[in-house]
Design an enzyme around this catalytic site. Structure first.
Site, mmCIF file in Angstrom:
data_model
loop_
_atom_site.group_PDB
_atom_site.id
_atom_site.type_symbol
_atom_site.label_atom_id
_atom_site.label_comp_id
_atom_site.label_asym_id
_atom_site.label_seq_id
_atom_site.Cartn_x
_atom_site.Cartn_y
_atom_site.Cartn_z
ATOM 1 C CB CYS A 8 -38.894 53.480 69.905
ATOM 2 S SG CYS A 8 -38.035 53.444 71.494
ATOM 3 C CG ASN A 11 -37.824 57.051 75.651
ATOM 4 O OD1 ASN A 11 -37.844 57.783 76.613
ATOM 5 N ND2 ASN A 11 -37.129 57.349 74.573
ATOM 6 C CB CYS A 13 -33.746 49.963 72.110
ATOM 7 S SG CYS A 13 -33.695 48.633 73.322
ATOM 8 N NE ARG A 14 -37.286 50.498 67.972
ATOM 9 C CZ ARG A 14 -38.492 50.201 67.531
ATOM 10 N NH1 ARG A 14 -38.693 49.979 66.248
ATOM 11 N NH2 ARG A 14 -39.516 50.117 68.358
ATOM 12 C CB SER A 15 -36.829 56.837 70.718
ATOM 13 O OG SER A 15 -37.141 56.290 71.973
ATOM 14 C CG ASP A 126 -37.547 47.005 69.556
ATOM 15 O OD1 ASP A 126 -36.468 47.212 70.156
ATOM 16 O OD2 ASP A 126 -38.665 47.157 70.087
#
Length: 157
Positions: A8, A11, A13-15, A126
């Site tokens: 993401c 690096n 939140c999402r990943s 995001d």
């Protein structure tokens, strides 16, 4: 060894959420010795930081470990190391493909939401901007399940 890298922007939140969820699924199936999971960001703003507080709270609530996770930026070596490079949005994918152009790639690069075509959205939102960590978790949990099924079929696991 099959290896997956979630990517993401920062690096945090999402990943890292996808990394933690996928790692738990792999562990539960006893496949940790044959599938490795990591995450990275296209940007360098958060290098060395732990996941975002919203991600940590959500993972804690579900008893999913993120122990040892620290933000890092994608590197040229990642394109040789990882079997799958899964980008959390189309902007990340463009950046990864542009970066990949200067290296020898063996990784299969694609966007996370191609795993969930029924959602009819191109990007995992995001939560750094939206604040909606629950929606991201819903997508990440379902997408990781699909990715794991795909890996098991493609690699006879």
């Amino acid at each position: 060894m099959v290896s997956v890298l979630f990517v993401c922007l920062g690096n945090i939140c999402r990943s890292p959420m996808a990394e933690a969820v996928m790692r738990q699924k792999v562990t539960e199936l006893g496949l940790s010795s044959v599938i490795s999971i990591d995450s990275a960001g296209t940007g360098d703003w958060h290098i060395g930081h732990q996941p975002h507080e919203g991600t940590r709270q959500l993972l804690d609530k579900r008893n999913i470990s993120y122990q040892g996770q620290q933000a890092r930026q994608i590197a040229a070596a990642d394109f040789k190391q990882f079997t799958y490079i899964v980008c959390m949005d189309t902007s990340n994918e463009r950046n990864v493909i542009a970066w990949e152009g200067s290296s020898t790639a063996t990784g299969h690069v694609f966007t996370f939401m191609t795993l969930l075509p029924e959602e009819q959205i191109a990007d995992v939102p995001d939560p750094y901007y939206t604040g909606n960590f629950e929606e991201v978790y819903r997508l990440v949990e379902a997408g990781c399940e699909r990715l794991l099924q795909r890996i098991r079929v493609e690699h006879s696991l």
